[in-house]
Design an enzyme around this catalytic site. Structure first.
Site, PDB file in Angstrom:
ATOM      1  N   LYS A  59       3.000 -70.907-151.643  1.00 10.75           N
ATOM      2  CA  LYS A  59       1.800 -70.941-150.789  1.00 10.75           C
ATOM      3  C   LYS A  59       2.200 -71.264-149.350  1.00 10.75           C
ATOM      4  CE  LYS A  59      -1.153 -74.015-149.403  1.00 10.75           C
ATOM      5  NZ  LYS A  59      -1.518 -73.563-148.046  1.00 10.75           N
ATOM      6  N   GLU A  79      10.300 -82.621-148.899  1.00 13.82           N
ATOM      7  CA  GLU A  79      10.878 -82.725-147.551  1.00 13.82           C
ATOM      8  C   GLU A  79       9.720 -83.056-146.624  1.00 13.82           C
ATOM      9  OE1 GLU A  79      11.491 -82.200-144.142  1.00 13.82           O
ATOM     10  OE2 GLU A  79      12.023 -80.085-144.362  1.00 13.82           O
ATOM     11  N   CYS A  97      10.165 -81.660-138.227  1.00 10.38           N
ATOM     12  CA  CYS A  97      10.239 -82.906-139.006  1.00 10.38           C
ATOM     13  C   CYS A  97      11.447 -83.745-138.612  1.00 10.38           C
ATOM     14  CB  CYS A  97      10.247 -82.598-140.492  1.00 10.38           C
ATOM     15  SG  CYS A  97      11.334 -81.239-140.908  1.00 10.38           S
ATOM     16  N   GLU A 133       4.772 -90.311-136.781  1.00 12.51           N
ATOM     17  CA  GLU A 133       5.228 -88.974-136.421  1.00 12.51           C
ATOM     18  C   GLU A 133       4.154 -88.322-135.550  1.00 12.51           C
ATOM     19  OE1 GLU A 133       5.464 -86.096-139.686  1.00 12.51           O
ATOM     20  OE2 GLU A 133       7.410 -85.486-138.909  1.00 12.51           O
TER      21      GLU A 133
HETATM   22  P1  NDP Z   1       0.205 -80.890-144.835  1.00 13.40           P
HETATM   23  O1  NDP Z   1       1.190 -81.720-145.543  1.00 13.40           O
HETATM   24  O2  NDP Z   1      -1.237 -81.098-145.098  1.00 13.40           O
HETATM   25  O3  NDP Z   1       0.477 -79.334-145.130  1.00 13.40           O
HETATM   26  C1  NDP Z   1       1.665 -78.794-145.659  1.00 13.40           C
HETATM   27  C2  NDP Z   1       1.335 -77.750-146.713  1.00 13.40           C
HETATM   28  O4  NDP Z   1       0.740 -78.365-147.865  1.00 13.40           O
HETATM   29  C3  NDP Z   1       0.323 -76.710-146.262  1.00 13.40           C
HETATM   30  O5  NDP Z   1       0.631 -75.476-146.862  1.00 13.40           O
HETATM   31  C4  NDP Z   1      -0.973 -77.289-146.817  1.00 13.40           C
HETATM   32  O6  NDP Z   1      -1.999 -76.350-146.903  1.00 13.40           O
HETATM   33  C5  NDP Z   1      -0.528 -77.786-148.158  1.00 13.40           C
HETATM   34  N1  NDP Z   1      -1.372 -78.824-148.755  1.00 13.40           N
HETATM   35  C6  NDP Z   1      -2.323 -79.607-148.178  1.00 13.40           C
HETATM   36  N2  NDP Z   1      -2.855 -80.446-149.086  1.00 13.40           N
HETATM   37  C7  NDP Z   1      -2.209 -80.219-150.250  1.00 13.40           C
HETATM   38  C8  NDP Z   1      -2.280 -80.796-151.572  1.00 13.40           C
HETATM   39  N3  NDP Z   1      -3.118 -81.792-151.852  1.00 13.40           N
HETATM   40  N4  NDP Z   1      -1.463 -80.326-152.533  1.00 13.40           N
HETATM   41  C9  NDP Z   1      -0.574 -79.338-152.268  1.00 13.40           C
HETATM   42  N5  NDP Z   1      -0.471 -78.750-151.047  1.00 13.40           N
HETATM   43  C10 NDP Z   1      -1.265 -79.180-150.054  1.00 13.40           C
HETATM   44  O7  NDP Z   1       0.500 -80.985-143.307  1.00 13.40           O
HETATM   45  P2  NDP Z   1      -0.515 -80.652-142.099  1.00 13.40           P
HETATM   46  O8  NDP Z   1      -0.368 -79.235-141.799  1.00 13.40           O
HETATM   47  O9  NDP Z   1      -1.880 -81.138-142.398  1.00 13.40           O
HETATM   48  O10 NDP Z   1       0.097 -81.535-140.941  1.00 13.40           O
HETATM   49  C11 NDP Z   1      -0.244 -82.911-140.816  1.00 13.40           C
HETATM   50  C12 NDP Z   1       0.928 -83.702-140.311  1.00 13.40           C
HETATM   51  O11 NDP Z   1       1.995 -83.609-141.231  1.00 13.40           O
HETATM   52  C13 NDP Z   1       1.528 -83.199-139.013  1.00 13.40           C
HETATM   53  O12 NDP Z   1       0.864 -83.697-137.923  1.00 13.40           O
HETATM   54  C14 NDP Z   1       2.932 -83.706-139.113  1.00 13.40           C
HETATM   55  O13 NDP Z   1       2.995 -85.031-138.677  1.00 13.40           O
HETATM   56  C15 NDP Z   1       3.226 -83.642-140.586  1.00 13.40           C
HETATM   57  N6  NDP Z   1       3.968 -82.429-140.961  1.00 13.40           N
HETATM   58  C16 NDP Z   1       5.272 -82.569-141.271  1.00 13.40           C
HETATM   59  C17 NDP Z   1       6.006 -81.445-141.586  1.00 13.40           C
HETATM   60  C18 NDP Z   1       7.417 -81.527-141.914  1.00 13.40           C
HETATM   61  O14 NDP Z   1       8.109 -80.529-141.866  1.00 13.40           O
HETATM   62  N7  NDP Z   1       7.907 -82.664-142.285  1.00 13.40           N
HETATM   63  C19 NDP Z   1       5.435 -80.106-141.579  1.00 13.40           C
HETATM   64  C20 NDP Z   1       4.028 -80.081-141.298  1.00 13.40           C
HETATM   65  C21 NDP Z   1       3.356 -81.212-140.991  1.00 13.40           C
HETATM   66  P3  NDP Z   1      -2.917 -76.080-145.581  1.00 13.40           P
HETATM   67  O15 NDP Z   1      -2.077 -75.354-144.611  1.00 13.40           O
HETATM   68  O16 NDP Z   1      -4.041 -75.297-146.059  1.00 13.40           O
HETATM   69  O17 NDP Z   1      -3.339 -77.446-145.101  1.00 13.40           O
END
Ligand code: NDP
Length: 477
Positions: free
Chosen positions: A183, A257, A291, A388
């Site tokens: 996804k 991760e 990240c 972060e």
């Molecule tokens: P999320 O962790 O919400 O999103 C990452 C992925 O998980 C997306 O595909 C999201 O879908 C999906 N997701 C959301 N909720 C669930 C769930 N309950 N079970 C399984 N999958 C799920 O990150 P955000 O995009 O909301 O970002 C929020 C914060 O997270 C950022 O501000 C940053 O600080 C951090 N972040 C860190 C990352 C990293 O690489 N370490 C990457 C991205 C964000 P959908 O896109 O529909 O929300």
């Protein structure tokens, strides 16, 4: 002084072959999902790029069944030498369609074309090439003479490196003989769907890779599906914890991760001009949506003023704007939500008494943009030192002794990456061993290679991606 203006040098968006609508990819075919369609926008302008059909939980079930059939009947039994050929083909197709993918990525994500063209797309291709090489050599990877795959992998990826994260997830899974249901993030589904097209072009057997656009609930349905054997997630620490709790006791193999708050440590003997370039790359690469971004600069007190002066001069030259312009250094923030989060944390930094400096660069008058910002006089208790921010914002702290530098660097719930800048090789060796971080760069930052394992400690997650170590996550060992 004469100031030379840059003429605009935009890539043509026609190269992206943008379609008005996209569909999910299940069992080797693009199909109408039964979820609510979503509109993906260009964060640099706010315009709608395309409508994307999404999956429902029933579609998740279909995709997992297709992945299971493909695993049982074809992929799980195929000799590694044969699997490798498909991975090589995918790698070559990514390279052949590199310009299209780079422009599409910049349109959908907002990252500068210079980065999508020179980093994201070539590294995505390199991941398939690298793992193609492993497919027939798994018996020599150190996991026994004949390590077996796990089955169906459920994978959820974020929006910051959409194609690259898809490659990080899919390439090792396939090389080890697993099939995949992935996804992509809601705001950046397009390049993953072009990767699905590439899987078709490569004649990948139906069901080996399935791509399901959708929101977080579809991610949750993928990871908790009872017939998924392995879960790989990249994203926020809070969602990572939810997934870990949901999977406890299920027997599924899990790698997470998650977030980071990396320290980039600059000692007094560091080559400062070189360090400035590394610090800028560490925090402003991909607008700081990284990240492993070097978001906490730890500078030796004896050089901090000099370093800050050099940094401000350099950062003021960064060009913020149109992601498709080849001269752009810092592109658009990926979404209104992320821009609001950055703005809120920057306000907290000011309220808590840190000294803010923001580049005087002009910003476009539409879209989501944030000017590169540096906070000096940051203390360890401030939110901007602990949380972060995931944006182009650097927090600067100081230290007097190497021990203090290490203690401050490790004073974080995270532990994904770190950087050390010093002329002394012996100091590099001494300090890097004390840092609780999965990746430590010395006199450089944000270097990625498929051969190098990547992953974290503590709240940055567990498991490794890339390199020999990354294979373990996809093998029954
Ligand atoms: P999320 O962790 O919400 O999103 C990452 C992925 O998980 C997306 O595909 C999201 O879908 C999906 N997701 C959301 N909720 C669930 C769930 N309950 N079970 C399984 N999958 C799920 O990150 P955000 O995009 O909301 O970002 C929020 C914060 O997270 C950022 O501000 C940053 O600080 C951090 N972040 C860190 C990352 C990293 O690489 N370490 C990457 C991205 C964000 P959908 O896109 O529909 O929300």
């Amino acid at each position: 002084m004469t100031v030379w203006e840059y003429a605009p040098a935009p890539e043509s968006r026609d190269i992206a072959n943008l379609k008005p609508s996209y569909r999910m990819f299940v069992d080797g075919q693009f199909a109408d999902g039964t979820g609510e369609p979503l509109k993906t926008i260009n964060p640099a302008t706010g315009e709608v790029l395309a409508e994307v059909g999404t999956a429902s939980t029933a579609d998740v079930d279909r995709a997992v069944k297709a992945a299971r059939r493909a695993y049982d009947k074809v992929w799980g039994r195929m000799p590694g030498t044969e699997r490798a050929k498909y991975l090589f083909r995918i790698a070559r197709q990514i390279a052949e369609r590199a310009r299209e993918l780079a422009v599409l990525e910049s349109l959908d994500n907002g990252k500068p074309i210079r980065e999508s063209r020179d980093v994201d797309v070539p590294t995505a291709s390199a991941h398939f090439f690298y793992h193609a090489g492993w497919a027939d050599k798994l018996g020599y990877a150190g996991y026994g003479p004949d390590p077996k795959p796990l089955g169906v992998a459920g994978q959820v990826i974020p929006w910051n490196f959409p194609l690259l994260m898809a490659a990080w997830k899919i390439a090792p899974a396939l090389a080890c003989g697993n099939t995949v249901v992935l996804k992509p993030a809601e705001t950046t589904p397009l390049t993953a769907l072009v990767l699905a097209e590439i899987c078709q072009q490569a004649d990948l057997p139906p069901g080996v890779v399935n791509i399901l656009p959708g929101a977080g609930d579809i991610g949750a349905a993928v990871v908790s599906h009872p017939d998924v054997n392995k879960v790989a997630f990249t994203g926020s620490t809070s969602v990572g914890k939810q997934i870990q709790a949901a999977l406890a006791g299920s027997g599924k193999k899990l790698t997470l991760e998650l977030g980071g708050k990396a320290a980039n440590i600059v000692f007094e003997d560091a080559p400062l001009d070189q360090a400035v370039e590394g610090i800028v790359n560490g925090i402003f690469f991909n607008q700081g949506h990284v990240c492993c971004a070097g978001s906490r600069l730890l500078a030796s007190e004896s050089i901090v003023d000099d370093l800050l002066a050099k940094l401000r001069t350099r950062i003021a030259t960064l060009r913020v704007g149109d992601p498709l312009d080849k001269n752009t250094d810092v592109g658009a923030i990926n979404s209104a939500e992320q821009l609001a989060k950055i703005t809120e944390l920057v306000a907290a930094g000011e309220d808590e008494g840190a000294e803010r400096w923001t580049s005087p660069c002009p910003l476009p008058d539409k879209g989501f943009f944030f000017a590169p910002t540096v906070f000096a006089n940051v203390s360890q208790a401030m939110r901007i030192a602990r949380e972060e921010i995931f944006g182009p914002v650097l927090s600067v702290l100081t230290f007097r002794t190497p021990d203090e530098a290490v203690a401050k660097a490790n004073n974080t719930p995270y532990g994904l990456s770190a950087g050390v800048w010093t002329e002394k090789g012996s100091r590099i060796l001494a300090i890097t061993q004390k840092l609780r971080a999965g990746v430590v760069w010395a006199n450089t930052f944000n270097r990625f290679d498929p051969t190098a394992p990547f992953g974290g400690y503590q709240e940055s997650g567990f498991g490794r991606e890339g390199g020999r170590a990354g294979l373990e996550a996809y093998l029954d060992v």
